[in-house]
Design a protein around this motif. Structure first.
Motif, PDB file in Angstrom:
ATOM      1  N   GLY A  97       0.757  -1.282  -0.082  1.00 13.93           N
ATOM      2  CA  GLY A  97       0.057  -0.015   0.139  1.00 13.93           C
ATOM      3  C   GLY A  97       0.991   1.328  -0.061  1.00 13.93           C
ATOM      4  N   SER A  98       1.665   1.212   0.602  1.00 12.39           N
ATOM      5  CA  SER A  98       2.872   2.503   0.776  1.00 12.39           C
ATOM      6  C   SER A  98       3.898   1.812   1.417  1.00 12.39           C
ATOM      7  CB  SER A  98       2.101   3.468   1.498  1.00 12.39           C
ATOM      8  OG  SER A  98       2.317   3.220   2.640  1.00 12.39           O
ATOM      9  N   PHE A  99       5.156   2.685   1.163  1.00 10.80           N
ATOM     10  CA  PHE A  99       6.314   2.428   1.874  1.00 10.80           C
ATOM     11  C   PHE A  99       6.331   2.416   3.438  1.00 10.80           C
ATOM     12  CE2 PHE A  99      10.455   3.690   3.630  1.00 10.80           C
ATOM     13  CZ  PHE A  99      11.170   2.415   3.405  1.00 10.80           C
ATOM     14  N   ASP A 100       5.467   3.640   3.923  1.00 11.35           N
ATOM     15  CA  ASP A 100       5.293   3.546   5.491  1.00 11.35           C
ATOM     16  C   ASP A 100       4.419   2.447   5.881  1.00 11.35           C
ATOM     17  OD1 ASP A 100       6.493   5.991   5.773  1.00 11.35           O
ATOM     18  OD2 ASP A 100       4.810   7.173   5.484  1.00 11.35           O
ATOM     19  N   ALA A 101       3.618   1.854   5.288  1.00 10.98           N
ATOM     20  CA  ALA A 101       2.753   0.820   5.584  1.00 10.98           C
ATOM     21  C   ALA A 101       3.774  -0.534   5.540  1.00 10.98           C
ATOM     22  CB  ALA A 101       1.650   0.326   4.800  1.00 10.98           C
ATOM     23  N   PHE A 102       4.834  -0.670   4.690  1.00 13.04           N
ATOM     24  CA  PHE A 102       5.791  -1.720   4.685  1.00 13.04           C
ATOM     25  C   PHE A 102       6.514  -1.530   5.982  1.00 13.04           C
ATOM     26  CE2 PHE A 102      10.443  -2.167   4.380  1.00 13.04           C
ATOM     27  CZ  PHE A 102      10.362  -3.550   4.400  1.00 13.04           C
ATOM     28  N   LYS A 103       7.065  -0.365   6.280  1.00  8.48           N
ATOM     29  CA  LYS A 103       7.750  -0.300   7.463  1.00  8.48           C
ATOM     30  C   LYS A 103       7.012  -0.728   8.746  1.00  8.48           C
ATOM     31  CE  LYS A 103      10.451   3.431   8.245  1.00  8.48           C
ATOM     32  NZ  LYS A 103      10.709   4.722   8.293  1.00  8.48           N
ATOM     33  N   THR A 104       5.929  -0.178   8.696  1.00  7.96           N
ATOM     34  CA  THR A 104       5.105  -0.558  10.005  1.00  7.96           C
ATOM     35  C   THR A 104       4.870  -2.196  10.295  1.00  7.96           C
ATOM     36  OG1 THR A 104       3.950   1.451   9.913  1.00  7.96           O
ATOM     37  CG2 THR A 104       2.930  -0.376  10.984  1.00  7.96           C
ATOM     38  N   ALA A 105       4.715  -2.934   8.978  1.00  6.50           N
ATOM     39  CA  ALA A 105       4.413  -4.339   8.779  1.00  6.50           C
ATOM     40  C   ALA A 105       5.845  -5.026   9.408  1.00  6.50           C
ATOM     41  CB  ALA A 105       3.908  -4.638   7.616  1.00  6.50           C
ATOM     42  N   PHE A 106       6.855  -4.473   8.788  1.00  9.38           N
ATOM     43  CA  PHE A 106       8.057  -5.049   8.990  1.00  9.38           C
ATOM     44  C   PHE A 106       8.477  -5.054  10.403  1.00  9.38           C
ATOM     45  CE2 PHE A 106      12.799  -5.602   8.827  1.00  9.38           C
ATOM     46  CZ  PHE A 106      13.034  -6.856   8.026  1.00  9.38           C
ATOM     47  N   ALA A 107       8.311  -3.962  10.955  1.00  2.95           N
ATOM     48  CA  ALA A 107       8.621  -3.460  12.239  1.00  2.95           C
ATOM     49  C   ALA A 107       7.700  -4.470  13.220  1.00  2.95           C
ATOM     50  CB  ALA A 107       8.283  -1.930  12.738  1.00  2.95           C
ATOM     51  N   THR A 108       6.654  -4.633  13.072  1.00  3.94           N
ATOM     52  CA  THR A 108       5.666  -5.218  13.836  1.00  3.94           C
ATOM     53  C   THR A 108       6.062  -6.695  13.645  1.00  3.94           C
ATOM     54  OG1 THR A 108       3.644  -3.769  13.157  1.00  3.94           O
ATOM     55  CG2 THR A 108       3.240  -6.089  14.173  1.00  3.94           C
TER      56      THR A 108
END
Length: 201
Positions: A107-118
């Protein structure tokens, strides 16, 4: 043929101040080295002796009588991959096809970062967070202990983050989320991930 400890792809102090030379001295020079030593002992005279590291990992996965071989072989593979998943002056956002696919699949790079961090933060105990390619799409995985995506057919790891405590405890103590944020913002090697993506095409 025995396995040897691969050299770091950068100087031991190259990731400072984010990851200290002390951490790499212990993590690479002691932990990673011990997996190599143990693997060589376990393979001495074994039917898998002489096979490639990846073949040893895949052949021993899920085999109760080869659990020790799998744990050490997979950890040698995972750590070698992890060192290249980081780079001095890393972090930031990817470019090119990888960036396009991240936007498409998350969906977005920020969404990737959130999912990866989680994924990294919610891996209970020791383990790994992964960005992988499967069936032409990007996915985030987490694995426990020595488990690794290379044992699953059709899955190509693009990068990984180690969340065993010895990866971050010297520098971050018990603050795993701070280590994860630092990995994403300052260490992640998007060129390595892009190269793995290109090789999988």
């Amino acid at each position: 043929m025995s396995f040897t400890l691969p050299a770091l792809p950068y100087a031991q102090d190259a990731l400072a101040p984010h990851i200290s030379a002390e951490t790499l001295d212990f993590h690479h020079g002691k932990h990673h080295a011990a997996y190599v030593t143990n693997l060589n002992k376990l393979l001495d005279g074994h039917a898998l002796a002489g096979k490639s590291l990846e073949d040893v990992v895949k052949a021993s996965a899920g085999e109760a009588d080869m659990a020790g071989i799998f744990n050490n072989a997979a950890q040698v593979w995972n750590h070698t991959f992890y060192w290249s998943s980081m780079t001095p002056n890393g972090g930031g956002a990817p470019a090119g096809e990888l960036a396009t696919m991240i936007d498409r699949d998350f969906g977005s790079f920020d969404a990737f970062k959130t999912a990866f961090a989680t994924a990294g933060a919610t891996q209970f105990g020791s383990g790994w967070a992964w960005l992988v390619l499967k069936d032409g799409k990007l996915e985030i995985r987490k694995t426990g202990n020595a488990e690794t995506p290379i044992t699953e057919a059709g899955v190509t790891p693009l990068l990984t983050m180690d969340v065993w405590e010895h990866a971050y405890y010297v520098d971050f103590r018990n603050r795993r989320p701070d280590y994860i944020a630092t990995f994403l913002d300052h260490l992640i090697n998007w060129d390595f991930a892009a190269a793995n993506l290109a090789a999988a095409k």
